[in-house]
Design a protein around this motif. Structure first.
Motif, PDB file in Angstrom:
ATOM      1  N   SER A  54       0.826  -1.203   0.000  1.00  0.00           N
ATOM      2  CA  SER A  54       0.000   0.000   0.000  1.00  0.00           C
ATOM      3  C   SER A  54       0.862   1.256   0.000  1.00  0.00           C
ATOM      4  O   SER A  54       0.497   2.271  -0.573  1.00  0.00           O
ATOM      5  CB  SER A  54      -0.956   0.005   1.203  1.00  0.00           C
ATOM      6  OG  SER A  54      -0.225  -0.053   2.404  1.00  0.00           O
ATOM      7  N   GLU A  72      -0.728  -0.089   9.231  1.00  0.00           N
ATOM      8  CA  GLU A  72      -0.724  -0.748   7.924  1.00  0.00           C
ATOM      9  C   GLU A  72       0.144  -2.002   7.955  1.00  0.00           C
ATOM     10  O   GLU A  72      -0.203  -3.022   7.353  1.00  0.00           O
ATOM     11  CB  GLU A  72      -0.208   0.204   6.842  1.00  0.00           C
ATOM     12  CG  GLU A  72      -1.163   1.294   6.461  1.00  0.00           C
ATOM     13  CD  GLU A  72      -0.584   2.229   5.406  1.00  0.00           C
ATOM     14  OE1 GLU A  72       0.404   1.861   4.739  1.00  0.00           O
ATOM     15  OE2 GLU A  72      -1.129   3.332   5.254  1.00  0.00           O
ATOM     16  N   TYR A  81      -1.134  -5.703   7.203  1.00  0.00           N
ATOM     17  CA  TYR A  81      -0.518  -6.482   6.127  1.00  0.00           C
ATOM     18  C   TYR A  81      -0.027  -7.829   6.643  1.00  0.00           C
ATOM     19  O   TYR A  81      -0.224  -8.863   6.005  1.00  0.00           O
ATOM     20  CB  TYR A  81       0.627  -5.677   5.506  1.00  0.00           C
ATOM     21  CG  TYR A  81       1.284  -6.348   4.332  1.00  0.00           C
ATOM     22  CD1 TYR A  81       0.544  -6.718   3.205  1.00  0.00           C
ATOM     23  CD2 TYR A  81       2.650  -6.600   4.320  1.00  0.00           C
ATOM     24  CE1 TYR A  81       1.149  -7.330   2.116  1.00  0.00           C
ATOM     25  CE2 TYR A  81       3.261  -7.203   3.239  1.00  0.00           C
ATOM     26  CZ  TYR A  81       2.508  -7.562   2.145  1.00  0.00           C
ATOM     27  OH  TYR A  81       3.102  -8.166   1.075  1.00  0.00           O
TER      28      TYR A  81
END
Length: 88
Positions: A29, A46, A50
């Motif tokens: 991302s 994030e 992930y």
């Protein structure tokens, strides 16, 4: 460049910033967003997300492999190929 040491250990602020940049480069991302700096908190969230998605993918692939192996003749060439890959 700051060589100030953090009170949490012997890692400098510059080293932390470098590690954050490396982490950002590893996340899919973050690559799509470009090279803009994300907040450290957002980046860590994030990263956790992930890693969780990778765990789910590994679990799914493991289940699919188990299902495949349970339907195969254990002496077949295909089963032997799968076993040799798993040993690698």
């Amino acid at each position: 460049m700051s060589s100030r040491r953090s009170s949490r250990g012997n890692i400098s602020e510059d080293e932390i910033n470098e590690l954050i940049s490396k982490l950002q480069a590893l996340l899919p991302s973050s690559r799509r967003r470009g090279s803009g700096q994300a907040s450290t908190t957002k980046l860590l969230k994030e990263t956790c997300s992930y890693i969780k998605s990778l765990h789910r993918e590994v679990d799914d692939l493991s289940d699919r492999l188990s299902d495949l192996m349970s339907t195969m003749d254990q002496n077949s060439p295909g089963a032997e190929i799968i076993r040799s890959i798993l040993r690698s």
